[in-house]
Design a protein around this motif. Sequence first.
Motif, mmCIF file in Angstrom:
data_model
loop_
_atom_site.group_PDB
_atom_site.id
_atom_site.type_symbol
_atom_site.label_atom_id
_atom_site.label_comp_id
_atom_site.label_asym_id
_atom_site.label_seq_id
_atom_site.Cartn_x
_atom_site.Cartn_y
_atom_site.Cartn_z
ATOM 1 N N SER A 106 50.865 40.974 33.117
ATOM 2 C CA SER A 106 49.578 40.292 33.152
ATOM 3 C C SER A 106 48.969 40.504 34.535
ATOM 4 C CB SER A 106 49.780 38.803 32.867
ATOM 5 O OG SER A 106 48.519 38.151 32.846
ATOM 6 N N ASN B 140 49.698 41.486 44.289
ATOM 7 C CA ASN B 140 49.242 42.344 45.389
ATOM 8 C C ASN B 140 49.479 43.822 45.070
ATOM 9 O OD1 ASN B 140 48.235 40.187 46.921
ATOM 10 N ND2 ASN B 140 50.333 39.631 47.456
ATOM 11 N N PHE B 141 49.016 44.208 43.888
ATOM 12 C CA PHE B 141 49.018 45.595 43.403
ATOM 13 C C PHE B 141 50.404 46.130 43.102
ATOM 14 C CE2 PHE B 141 45.502 44.712 46.252
ATOM 15 C CZ PHE B 141 44.449 44.783 45.340
ATOM 16 N N HIS C 51 51.487 33.882 31.830
ATOM 17 C CA HIS C 51 51.009 34.688 30.699
ATOM 18 C C HIS C 51 51.984 35.810 30.363
ATOM 19 C CE1 HIS C 51 47.228 32.595 30.436
ATOM 20 N NE2 HIS C 51 47.162 32.634 31.749
ATOM 21 N N SER C 52 52.578 36.425 31.395
ATOM 22 C CA SER C 52 53.523 37.509 31.089
ATOM 23 C C SER C 52 54.738 36.959 30.339
ATOM 24 C CB SER C 52 53.951 38.243 32.365
ATOM 25 O OG SER C 52 54.504 37.360 33.316
ATOM 26 N N PHE D 49 43.318 48.411 35.700
ATOM 27 C CA PHE D 49 44.524 48.979 36.315
ATOM 28 C C PHE D 49 45.287 49.909 35.370
ATOM 29 C CE2 PHE D 49 43.862 45.150 38.879
ATOM 30 C CZ PHE D 49 43.995 45.655 40.162
ATOM 31 N N MET E 254 51.200 41.232 37.948
ATOM 32 C CA MET E 254 50.908 42.095 39.095
ATOM 33 C C MET E 254 50.711 41.177 40.297
ATOM 34 S SD MET E 254 47.681 44.673 39.851
ATOM 35 C CE MET E 254 48.365 46.179 39.203
HETATM 36 C C1 LIG Z 1 50.390 36.205 44.951
HETATM 37 C C2 LIG Z 1 49.520 36.764 43.869
HETATM 38 C C3 LIG Z 1 49.056 38.066 43.989
HETATM 39 C C4 LIG Z 1 48.251 38.616 42.981
HETATM 40 N N1 LIG Z 1 47.832 39.909 43.100
HETATM 41 C C5 LIG Z 1 47.083 40.471 42.110
HETATM 42 C C6 LIG Z 1 46.658 41.830 42.195
HETATM 43 O O1 LIG Z 1 46.956 42.555 43.123
HETATM 44 N N2 LIG Z 1 45.897 42.320 41.178
HETATM 45 C C7 LIG Z 1 45.559 41.566 40.092
HETATM 46 O O2 LIG Z 1 44.897 42.074 39.187
HETATM 47 N N3 LIG Z 1 45.969 40.274 39.987
HETATM 48 C C8 LIG Z 1 46.729 39.720 40.958
HETATM 49 N N4 LIG Z 1 47.153 38.421 40.852
HETATM 50 C C9 LIG Z 1 46.844 37.672 39.625
HETATM 51 C C10 LIG Z 1 47.994 37.738 38.637
HETATM 52 O O3 LIG Z 1 48.390 39.051 38.379
HETATM 53 C C11 LIG Z 1 47.552 37.082 37.319
HETATM 54 O O4 LIG Z 1 47.204 35.744 37.562
HETATM 55 C C12 LIG Z 1 48.620 37.161 36.252
HETATM 56 O O5 LIG Z 1 48.044 36.800 35.003
HETATM 57 C C13 LIG Z 1 49.798 36.239 36.560
HETATM 58 O O6 LIG Z 1 50.816 36.449 35.608
HETATM 59 P P1 LIG Z 1 51.768 35.230 35.207
HETATM 60 O O7 LIG Z 1 50.858 34.237 34.517
HETATM 61 O O8 LIG Z 1 52.774 35.814 34.274
HETATM 62 O O9 LIG Z 1 52.360 34.686 36.460
HETATM 63 C C14 LIG Z 1 47.935 37.851 41.841
HETATM 64 C C15 LIG Z 1 48.412 36.532 41.736
HETATM 65 C C16 LIG Z 1 49.193 35.996 42.737
HETATM 66 C C17 LIG Z 1 49.713 34.593 42.604
#
Ligand SMILES: Cc1cc2nc3c(=O)[nH]c(=O)nc-3n(C[C@H](O)[C@H](O)[C@H](O)COP(=O)(O)O)c2cc1C
Length: 212
Positions: free
Chosen positions: A145, A99-100, A17-18, A151, A97
Amino acid sequence: MSKILAVHASPRGERSHSRRLAEVFLSALQARNPQWHLTRREVGRAFIPPVSEAFVAAAFYPEPEARPLSMQADLALSDELVGELLGHDVLVISTPMHNFSVPSGLKAWIDQIVRLGLTFNHSLDNGVAQYEPLVQGKKALIITSRGGFGFGPDGELASMNHADTLLRTVLGFIGITDVTVVAAEGEESEARSFAVSAAEAEQRLLALVRSF
Ligand SMILES: Cc1cc2nc3c(=O)[nH]c(=O)nc-3n(C[C@H](O)[C@H](O)[C@H](O)COP(=O)(O)O)c2cc1C
């Protein structure tokens, strides 16, 4: 003419998504400014090495002009990444994001571009460390994302956000203080609420195109 550097940090490709939100911004920016130059740097699906002992020894070598050849080699990628950053006017970072905080590839990129003598300087004032940013005239956009909600700066989980807050701090440390964050939240909630948040992020990104 402006030069845009887009740094992509998600380990996901087409499902990210990002990345998708970044494309919304970048394609609108390029449609408005066809002559602008776009460079992409992959840090989520390509390996950026973490800081090693050799890197630290080379980066903080007391006489940078006299660095041995082997140390210059240890800094080759860092030199390339710093040169790339300094050679562009606008920095766009797309990141989930994790793990924060940010994914490890993006943290590794940060560790490669925060370089003594190149992007910041260090001195002593009465024995106390002073730091001076060396990067000037750049602006940054962070497109992120998150799985959860809340947050953002006024959200109830704001104190747990060490992702775009880390990026703001690090970019400010080297001199990039004009930083905008656009986030979509709730990917791990019901699809409808994430769709609303993502659509709002898209509208914000499209509105921002004029100010870049
Ligand atoms: C390893 C991992 C850790 C994550 N940690 C968090 C987190 O700490 N807080 C949160 O809100 N989402 C967390 N997420 C969810 C992602 O932030 C979320 O799915 C995001 O939309 C992924 O972006 P992307 O689609 O660009 O990869 C985590 C996802 C993964 C795979």
